[in-house]
Write a protein that holds these residues in place. Structure first.
Motif, PDB file in Angstrom:
ATOM      1  N   SER A  78       0.838  -1.189   0.000  1.00 43.25           N
ATOM      2  CA  SER A  78       0.000   0.000   0.000  1.00 43.25           C
ATOM      3  C   SER A  78       0.876   1.243   0.000  1.00 43.25           C
ATOM      4  N   GLY A  79       0.232   2.360  -0.208  1.00 44.94           N
ATOM      5  CA  GLY A  79       0.950   3.630  -0.219  1.00 44.94           C
ATOM      6  C   GLY A  79       0.732   4.359  -1.524  1.00 44.94           C
ATOM      7  N   PRO A  80       1.211   5.577  -1.626  1.00 46.06           N
ATOM      8  CA  PRO A  80       1.038   6.358  -2.850  1.00 46.06           C
ATOM      9  C   PRO A  80       1.682   5.662  -4.048  1.00 46.06           C
ATOM     10  N   GLU A  81       0.905   5.469  -5.076  1.00 47.34           N
ATOM     11  CA  GLU A  81       1.371   4.686  -6.234  1.00 47.34           C
ATOM     12  C   GLU A  81       1.940   5.595  -7.322  1.00 47.34           C
ATOM     13  N   LEU A  82       3.045   5.157  -7.897  1.00 46.98           N
ATOM     14  CA  LEU A  82       3.574   5.775  -9.109  1.00 46.98           C
ATOM     15  C   LEU A  82       3.230   4.874 -10.281  1.00 46.98           C
ATOM     16  N   LEU A  83       2.565   5.429 -11.275  1.00 49.15           N
ATOM     17  CA  LEU A  83       2.237   4.698 -12.501  1.00 49.15           C
ATOM     18  C   LEU A  83       3.254   5.050 -13.576  1.00 49.15           C
ATOM     19  N   VAL A  84       3.880   4.028 -14.149  1.00 46.26           N
ATOM     20  CA  VAL A  84       4.770   4.200 -15.299  1.00 46.26           C
ATOM     21  C   VAL A  84       3.968   3.774 -16.522  1.00 46.26           C
ATOM     22  N   TYR A  85       3.756   4.714 -17.447  1.00 47.63           N
ATOM     23  CA  TYR A  85       2.796   4.492 -18.532  1.00 47.63           C
ATOM     24  C   TYR A  85       3.450   4.620 -19.905  1.00 47.63           C
ATOM     25  N   TYR A 183      -8.388   1.359 -17.726  1.00 48.64           N
ATOM     26  CA  TYR A 183      -7.565   1.106 -16.537  1.00 48.64           C
ATOM     27  C   TYR A 183      -8.035   1.960 -15.361  1.00 48.64           C
ATOM     28  N   LEU A 184      -8.275   3.239 -15.605  1.00 48.69           N
ATOM     29  CA  LEU A 184      -8.672   4.131 -14.520  1.00 48.69           C
ATOM     30  C   LEU A 184     -10.062   3.801 -13.991  1.00 48.69           C
ATOM     31  N   ARG A 185     -10.882   3.124 -14.799  1.00 45.77           N
ATOM     32  CA  ARG A 185     -12.202   2.713 -14.319  1.00 45.77           C
ATOM     33  C   ARG A 185     -12.127   1.538 -13.352  1.00 45.77           C
ATOM     34  N   SER A 186     -11.062   0.750 -13.445  1.00 44.66           N
ATOM     35  CA  SER A 186     -11.009  -0.493 -12.662  1.00 44.66           C
ATOM     36  C   SER A 186      -9.849  -0.552 -11.673  1.00 44.66           C
ATOM     37  N   HIS A 187      -9.035   0.489 -11.610  1.00 47.75           N
ATOM     38  CA  HIS A 187      -7.890   0.512 -10.697  1.00 47.75           C
ATOM     39  C   HIS A 187      -7.913   1.796  -9.883  1.00 47.75           C
ATOM     40  N   PRO A 188      -7.286   1.781  -8.713  1.00 49.15           N
ATOM     41  CA  PRO A 188      -7.192   3.028  -7.935  1.00 49.15           C
ATOM     42  C   PRO A 188      -6.420   4.085  -8.712  1.00 49.15           C
ATOM     43  N   LEU A 189      -6.794   5.323  -8.487  1.00 45.04           N
ATOM     44  CA  LEU A 189      -6.115   6.429  -9.150  1.00 45.04           C
ATOM     45  C   LEU A 189      -4.696   6.545  -8.605  1.00 45.04           C
ATOM     46  N   PRO A 190      -3.679   6.545  -9.469  1.00 40.04           N
ATOM     47  CA  PRO A 190      -2.307   6.662  -8.964  1.00 40.04           C
ATOM     48  C   PRO A 190      -2.052   8.032  -8.355  1.00 40.04           C
ATOM     49  N   ALA A 191      -1.108   8.074  -7.424  1.00 38.49           N
ATOM     50  CA  ALA A 191      -0.742   9.347  -6.790  1.00 38.49           C
ATOM     51  C   ALA A 191       0.073  10.210  -7.740  1.00 38.49           C
ATOM     52  N   ALA A 192       0.808   9.580  -8.646  1.00 34.63           N
ATOM     53  CA  ALA A 192       1.634  10.299  -9.613  1.00 34.63           C
ATOM     54  C   ALA A 192       1.876   9.370 -10.791  1.00 34.63           C
ATOM     55  N   THR A 379      -4.105  13.498 -11.425  1.00 32.64           N
ATOM     56  CA  THR A 379      -2.839  12.845 -11.127  1.00 32.64           C
ATOM     57  C   THR A 379      -1.670  13.685 -11.629  1.00 32.64           C
ATOM     58  N   PRO A 380      -0.779  14.142 -10.753  1.00 37.89           N
ATOM     59  CA  PRO A 380       0.417  14.853 -11.213  1.00 37.89           C
ATOM     60  C   PRO A 380       1.223  13.955 -12.152  1.00 37.89           C
ATOM     61  N   THR A 381       1.579  14.476 -13.322  1.00 31.86           N
ATOM     62  CA  THR A 381       2.157  13.642 -14.374  1.00 31.86           C
ATOM     63  C   THR A 381       3.332  14.327 -15.033  1.00 31.86           C
ATOM     64  N   ALA A 382       4.409  13.559 -15.231  1.00 30.25           N
ATOM     65  CA  ALA A 382       5.565  14.007 -15.994  1.00 30.25           C
ATOM     66  C   ALA A 382       5.651  13.180 -17.269  1.00 30.25           C
ATOM     67  N   ARG A 383       5.963  13.833 -18.370  1.00 29.25           N
ATOM     68  CA  ARG A 383       6.239  13.114 -19.615  1.00 29.25           C
ATOM     69  C   ARG A 383       7.704  13.308 -19.977  1.00 29.25           C
ATOM     70  N   VAL A 384       8.382  12.204 -20.241  1.00 29.66           N
ATOM     71  CA  VAL A 384       9.787  12.278 -20.593  1.00 29.66           C
ATOM     72  C   VAL A 384      10.147  11.048 -21.423  1.00 29.66           C
ATOM     73  N   GLY A 385      11.015  11.237 -22.407  1.00 26.70           N
ATOM     74  CA  GLY A 385      11.403  10.100 -23.239  1.00 26.70           C
ATOM     75  C   GLY A 385      12.451  10.476 -24.259  1.00 26.70           C
ATOM     76  N   PRO A 386      12.962   9.487 -24.969  1.00 23.78           N
ATOM     77  CA  PRO A 386      13.994   9.736 -25.969  1.00 23.78           C
ATOM     78  C   PRO A 386      13.424  10.429 -27.196  1.00 23.78           C
ATOM     79  N   ALA A 387      14.300  11.032 -27.970  1.00 20.49           N
ATOM     80  CA  ALA A 387      13.910  11.618 -29.252  1.00 20.49           C
ATOM     81  C   ALA A 387      14.010  10.553 -30.329  1.00 20.49           C
TER      82      ALA A 387
END
Length: 426
Positions: A78-85, A183-192, A379-387
């Motif tokens: 348990s605890g605040p969840e980070l979702l990697v999407y 996914y958001l309909r069937s899972h808890p909302l991630p903290a970030a 949900t606070p969200t960061a987007r980051v990735g390669p070019a």
């Protein structure tokens, strides 16, 4: 204690992450097509591969519609969840006969290849989004495994979603559910959340939304042999396009806010009319389909009304001219996360860890992803990735350096570790 734990965990994840693992994940994804809403076979192959490589982590397939599938994994308690999407589907379908209307290319796409001389990986669908998805998977698994071994409290989740690419509801065929919404309909909302997608050289904390616009012109049924001087709908299409292009210039100018990360864009992406097998009949309906990226406050209804008024005023013919209608559909509104939110700070620190310098300031970014869906749910969200870079031999293929992808796998792991250490240190 927190800095020592982070250093120890970063060393553990760095030794567990390799470019070979990222390439293997891409090879598994590239073994078959993965068009939007039909990713089940791809998810199944990837789940088998991941279970064999990380047997202590759960790997679950969750159906989305008749052919779509989300691949998920949740680690920790348990605890605040980070979702990697990221997502499993590709922007193009991979079927040359279908895609040629966008690419202009008829031949099949060459298979995934790793050049032995340059060490570069080239293949179909890597930019959208197999390469960042593979890096996210490997980074998540390394972070979750290291945290479990250390016995540190954490809750991490990986979501490689179905139907993550944009698709218009005005296209023929059924409207498919998106994997992130299911996914958001069937899972808890991630903290970030962190969105692993190709993008600019930095961390996005805000992104444009997306609107689909359909302009429809209608006329009476007439064969070509009975056409009159006006020539039918297609003869006046140039005027319609010119009106839309003029509207675009003013629309974007009104939304130009210097210094913001996000920016608006609009363009005609498809035109449809008539029966190719019966060109002796003039089209009774012509449709122009537009895609818009949006800034906060954009209203699809207001945009549709503005475009309709422009067309009615500018298309010749008066009451006897073509019937004109405009429909708009908001895929999702623009979204922002506070630049000082913990997930943005974690992503910025992880970027500097891996690149040696802080990320560049980003302005005028026009790409929209499912990150705005998460932000829309709070949900606070960061987007980051390669070019990504197109293959000079075939623009349907993207070229990546596997070492760069491994760096981003470590970056995603670093965000997850910082999130967990932040939780553990409370």
């Amino acid at each position: 204690m927190t800095s020592d734990a982070l250093r120890r965990l970063r060393q553990a994840t760095a030794s567990a992450i390799s470019s070979e693992a990222v390439v293997e994940a891409i090879q598994v994804m590239s073994a078959g097509p993965s068009p939007r809403g039909a990713e089940r076979a791809t998810a199944a192959r990837l789940a088998v591969w991941a279970r064999d490589r990380w047997p202590r982590l759960p790997w679950n397939m969750e159906a989305v519609g008749p052919e779509g599938t989300n691949l998920t994994s949740t680690a920790g308690g348990s605890g605040p969840e980070l979702l990697v999407y990221s997502h499993l589907d590709t922007s193009l379908s991979g079927e040359a006969g279908h895609d040629r209307w966008a690419t202009g290319l008829d031949g099949p796409v060459a298979p995934l290849a790793l050049d032995p001389a340059s060490g570069l990986l080239s293949g179909f669908g890597l930019g959208v989004a197999r390469a960042p998805a593979a890096a996210a998977l490997v980074g998540y698994a390394a972070a979750a495994s290291a945290l479990r071994r250390e016995g540190l409290p954490h809750r991490l989740c990986l979501l490689l979603a179905s139907a993550g690419t944009h698709s218009s509801p005005f296209a023929p065929g059924p409207v498919r559910a998106t994997g992130i919404e299911e996914y958001l309909r069937s899972h808890p909302l991630p903290a970030a959340a962190v969105v692993a997608k190709c993008g600019p050289p930095g961390v996005l904390h805000e992104e444009p939304g997306a609107i689909f616009l359909r302009v429809r012109l209608g006329a009476a049924y007439r064969p070509v042999l009975a056409r009159d001087a006006d020539g039918g709908l297609l003869a006046g299409l140039g005027t319609v396009v010119a009106i839309l292009e003029s509207w675009r210039v003013e629309h974007l100018a009104a939304r130009d806010v210097p210094g913001r990360q996000l920016a608006a864009e609009a363009g005609i992406g498809a035109i449809r009319g008539g029966l190719p097998e019966k060109p002796d009949l003039l089209p009774g309906v012509v449709e122009l389909h537009l895609y818009l990226t949006t800034v906060p406050g954009d209203d699809p209804g207001e945009i549709a009304r503005t475009v309709l008024a422009r067309l009615r005023a500018g298309v010749p013919g008066g009451p006897s001219g073509p019937r004109v209608s405009v429909d708009a559909w908001m895929a999702h509104p623009a979204g922002s996360t506070a630049p000082d939110a913990p997930v943005i700070r974690h992503a910025t620190a992880a970027w500097q860890d891996e690149h040696g310098d802080p990320p560049r300031a980003i302005t005028g970014w026009k790409g929209s992803t499912d990150g705005v869906v998460l932000r829309g749910h709070g949900t606070p969200t960061a987007r980051v990735g390669p070019a990504s870079a197109p293959d000079p031999a075939d623009p349907r293929r993207d070229v990546f350096d596997p070492q760069v992808l491994a760096r981003f796998a470590r970056l995603y792991a670093g965000i997850a570790l910082r999130h967990a250490i932040g939780v553990a240190g409370r």
